[in-house]
Motif scaffolding. Structure first.
Motif, short mmCIF file in Angstrom:
data_model
loop_
_atom_site.label_atom_id
_atom_site.label_comp_id
_atom_site.label_asym_id
_atom_site.label_seq_id
_atom_site.Cartn_x
_atom_site.Cartn_y
_atom_site.Cartn_z
N LYS A 243 -29.41 -129.08 -6.25
CA LYS A 243 -29.80 -128.53 -5.20
C LYS A 243 -29.70 -127.69 -6.30
N VAL A 244 -29.10 -126.96 -7.57
CA VAL A 244 -28.70 -126.79 -8.30
C VAL A 244 -30.59 -126.97 -9.01
N ALA A 245 -30.96 -128.17 -9.23
CA ALA A 245 -32.51 -128.29 -10.20
C ALA A 245 -33.82 -127.56 -9.37
N ALA A 246 -33.44 -127.56 -7.65
CA ALA A 246 -34.58 -126.95 -6.64
C ALA A 246 -34.17 -125.83 -6.55
N GLN A 247 -33.61 -125.03 -7.12
CA GLN A 247 -33.54 -124.07 -6.66
C GLN A 247 -34.56 -123.21 -8.35
N GLU A 248 -33.67 -123.39 -9.71
CA GLU A 248 -34.62 -123.65 -10.49
C GLU A 248 -35.60 -123.45 -10.48
N ILE A 249 -35.97 -124.73 -10.26
CA ILE A 249 -37.81 -125.33 -9.83
C ILE A 249 -38.87 -123.79 -9.33
N ALA A 250 -38.11 -123.85 -7.62
CA ALA A 250 -38.39 -122.23 -6.87
C ALA A 250 -39.07 -120.97 -7.52
N ARG A 251 -37.52 -120.44 -8.73
CA ARG A 251 -37.54 -119.89 -9.69
C ARG A 251 -38.72 -120.27 -10.66
N ILE A 252 -39.45 -120.42 -11.39
CA ILE A 252 -39.52 -120.97 -11.80
C ILE A 252 -41.36 -121.52 -11.22
#
Length: 281
Positions: A243-252
Motif C-alpha cells: 500500500k505504501v508503494a501504491a500511495q507513492e506512485i499516486a503521489r508521483i
C-alpha cells in the motif's frame, strides 16, 4: 491489491508469523501474494505454504542467480550448473502439473560481491560466471515461454543484460521485479508489454521514483519482496506494505491512490491469472 513478488517461506516467516502476515495483508487490502522460490531448498516450502493459504498465495518456482553454500542462506555465491541440474526436474514437474503461476525468481545478478573476488564461487573468472548465469536464466525463460507462463525476473546490476535475454527468447509475459537499471532501458520493454513491479522501498529510492514516473500505469505492478525492500531500511517487510508503494506512485503521478490500486490489480490479473487459470482453480 496483488503483491506480485514476495518470499513467503518458513525461514522468513515462521508458522505463527505466517498466518499473522496473511491476516495483516488481508486487512490492508491485499487479495493475493505471488511467493517465489530461489533455491532447491525452498521450492517445496513455497508450494506447501501456498497450499495452506486458502488460495491467497499464488506459488512460483525458479532458480535465482545467487545461491548459498550448503543452503545455509548466509554465504552467497553465483549459481552453478550443478544447482541447475538439481533444480530443473522440480521446475519441469511444476510446469507439467500446472502448480505454479509463473517461473521465478529467475534472472541475473552481476553485483560486484557476487561475481568479483567472491571466495565462495567455484571459479574466479567473471566472464565465465556471467555466462553461466545467462545460460541458466535463458533456459528457464525458454521453458516458461514454451509453457505460456510469465517470468518473474531479478536483474540486479544487470538490467539491460537481462532484458536482452528476454528479447532474444521472445518472452512477452514478463515482470521485472525491483528493476535497478536506467529508466531509458525500460522504453523498449514497455513497448514489448513488459511489466515493472514497484516495492515499498520506493519512498527511499530516487531511482525507483524515476521508474514510477516514466513507466505508464498500464505496465506497473506492486510488490513487497518480503522480507526485503521495506519502507524503512533495516525493518522486515511484509505484503501489507505494498500500500505504501501504491500511495507513492499516486503521489508521483498525481492521481488518486484508488486508481493506482485498481490499475495494478488489473495488470496483475492480466499477466498472471489470465494465462494459467488451471493453477488457480
Amino acid at each position: 491489491m496483488i503483491d506480485v513478488h514476495a518470499h513467503i517461506t518458513s525461514r522468513n516467516f515462521g508458522a505463527q508469523a505466517f498466518q499473522e502476515v496473511l491476516q495483516s495483508a488481508k486487512e490492508s487490502g491485499v487479495q493475493h501474494i505471488i511467493s517465489v522460490s530461489e533455491t532447491v531448498h525452498d521450492a517445496s516450502d513455497v508450494l506447501t505454504l501456498a497450499s495452506q493459504s486458502n488460495g491467497m498465495i499464488w506459488p512460483s518456482l525458479g532458480l535465482h542467480p545467487v545461491q548459498y553454500l550448503d543452503g545455509d542462506n548466509t554465504s552467497e555465491r553465483s549459481v552453478t550448473k550443478d544447482d541447475w541440474d538439481k533444480f530443473k526436474p522440480i521446475l519441469e514437474k511444476a510446469i507439467k502439473d500446472r502448480t505454479i503461476v509463473c517461473v521465478g525468481e529467475i534472472g541475473l545478478d552481476f553485483s560486484r560481491h557476487i561475481i568479483q573476488q567472491n571466495p565462495n564461487n567455484m571459479v574466479n573468472d567473471e566472464s565465465e560466471l556471467r555466462q553461466m548465469q545467462c545460460d541458466i536464466f535463458r533456459e528457464q525463460v525458454e521453458m516458461a515461454v514454451k509453457a505460456n507462463l510469465p517470468v518473474n525476473v531479478h536483474s540486479r546490476s544487470a538490467g539491460h543484460y537481462a532484458l536482452n535475454v528476454l528479447y532474444e527468447c521472445g518472452a512477452r509475459l514478463v515482470n521485472m521485479h525491483a528493476f535497478d537499471g536506467k529508466a531509458s532501458y525500460t522504453k523498449k520493454a514497455v513497448e514489448q508489454g513488459f511489466y515493472f513491479s514497484i516495492p515499498p522501498s520506493i519512498i527511499r529510492s530516487p531511482q525507483k521514483e524515476i521508474l514510477a514516473k516514466v513507466i505508464p500505469m498500464k505496465c506497473l505492478l506492486l510488490e513487497s519482496d518480503s522480507p526485503a525492500l521495506a519502507p524503512e531500511k533495516g525493518m522486515n517487510n511484509e505484503p501489507k506494505y505494498i500500500k505504501v508503494a501504491a500511495q507513492e506512485i499516486a503521489r508521483i503521478k498525481n492521481i488518486p491512490v484508488e486508481k493506482v490500486i485498481a490499475q495494478t490489480t488489473m495488470n496483475a490479473i492480466r499477466l498472471f491469472k489470465d494465462h494459467h487459470q488451471a493453477c488457480l482453480e
